[in-house]
Design a protein around this motif. Structure first.
Motif, PDB file in Angstrom:
ATOM      1  N   TYR A   3      20.105  11.604  -0.870  1.00 25.08           N
ATOM      2  CA  TYR A   3      19.265  10.436  -1.125  1.00 25.08           C
ATOM      3  C   TYR A   3      18.397  10.152   0.089  1.00 25.08           C
ATOM      4  O   TYR A   3      18.898  10.063   1.213  1.00 25.08           O
ATOM      5  N   GLN A   7      11.643   7.280   0.822  1.00 23.64           N
ATOM      6  CA  GLN A   7      10.910   7.526  -0.418  1.00 23.64           C
ATOM      7  C   GLN A   7      11.737   7.189  -1.667  1.00 23.64           C
ATOM      8  O   GLN A   7      11.236   7.311  -2.782  1.00 23.64           O
ATOM      9  N   ASP A  35      13.891   8.848  -3.078  1.00 23.07           N
ATOM     10  CA  ASP A  35      14.088   9.984  -3.964  1.00 23.07           C
ATOM     11  C   ASP A  35      15.525  10.492  -3.845  1.00 23.07           C
ATOM     12  O   ASP A  35      16.161  10.357  -2.813  1.00 23.07           O
ATOM     13  N   GLU A  61      16.866  15.191 -10.634  1.00 22.62           N
ATOM     14  CA  GLU A  61      16.006  14.768  -9.540  1.00 22.62           C
ATOM     15  C   GLU A  61      15.152  13.593  -9.998  1.00 22.62           C
ATOM     16  O   GLU A  61      14.722  13.540 -11.154  1.00 22.62           O
ATOM     17  N   LYS A  81      13.415   9.355  -8.617  1.00 24.55           N
ATOM     18  CA  LYS A  81      13.234   8.290  -7.635  1.00 24.55           C
ATOM     19  C   LYS A  81      13.905   7.024  -8.145  1.00 24.55           C
ATOM     20  O   LYS A  81      13.817   6.686  -9.332  1.00 24.55           O
ATOM     21  N   LEU A 123      12.765  11.025 -14.506  1.00 26.50           N
ATOM     22  CA  LEU A 123      13.560  12.002 -13.768  1.00 26.50           C
ATOM     23  C   LEU A 123      13.510  13.356 -14.457  1.00 26.50           C
ATOM     24  O   LEU A 123      13.090  13.478 -15.616  1.00 26.50           O
TER      25      LEU A 123
END
Length: 204
Positions: free
Chosen positions: A121, A125, A127, A166, A168, A175
């Motif tokens: 993590y 950002q 993300d 993946e 944010k 995602l």
């Protein structure tokens, strides 16, 4: 429980822990409707008027480890329980304010199967990336929940998954998820009829 904290960074409003280690914890979670057996503790410490001012403190936690943990979760309304044993969690770092964090988790389920999870993590950002590997999870604990939508007598099978996700945190629904799902030794029985649906192996 073992904790090692650096004292001097406190003068600069920084909480810095060199390591946190918890050996052989036993955790029992009971849910009755929307109430958990720790709900009263949360309510006791909940502030009447929460402070929304951004904190000037930085919290930097490193080398977090939980070894040989045992967790049991019971849903009283659904008459379902799920126990995990020999849980080992390793988190290299959690930094609240800036920086990156990584976590690794391994669970062994009492009814069979194991789960390995790794997560990274990025604080700046927001993300994240999650890798999950589920192997031979026995679907028995899911029966009470599936009965809300399906009428069946018995359900058996083992679920495996290898997934990566993946995205944010600011846009949690945007995602990218990919991987493989496998169901093995599946057998569905209904009243008066056995083996309505059976399969040796199904992969998606």
């Amino acid at each position: 429980l073992k904790v090692n904290i650096d004292i001097l960074p406190l003068l600069a409003k920084k909480v810095q822990l060199r390591y946190i280690k918890l050996d052989e914890p036993v955790i029992n979670v009971t849910q009755d409707g929307m109430v958990f057996n720790f709900s009263d503790i949360i309510e006791f410490y909940r502030p009447e008027h929460p402070d929304t001012t951004p904190s000037k403190w930085l919290v930097d936690l490193r080398h977090i480890a939980l070894t040989k943990g045992n967790i049991c979760y019971a849903d009283l309304q659904m008459n379902s329980s799920l126990c995990m044993k020999d849980i080992n969690v390793e988190i290299p770092r959690l930094c609240f304010g800036r920086g990156n964090s990584d976590a690794a988790l391994r669970l062994l389920f009492e009814n069979g199967g194991e789960l390995d999870v790794k997560m990274a993590y990025g604080m700046d950002q927001t993300d994240f990336v999650i890798y999950m590997n589920l192997k031979d999870f026995n679907v028995d604990p899911l029966e009470p929940y599936l009965r809300q939508w399906m009428n069946f007598k018995d359900l058996k099978g083992k679920l495996s998954a290898n997934l990566s996700v993946e995205g944010k945190m600011k846009h949690i629904l945007d995602l990218d998820a990919k991987g493989n799902l496998t169901m093995q030794d599946f057998d569905l029985d209904v009243d008066n009829f056995d083996h309505v649906v059976t399969m040796d192996r199904l992969s998606v």
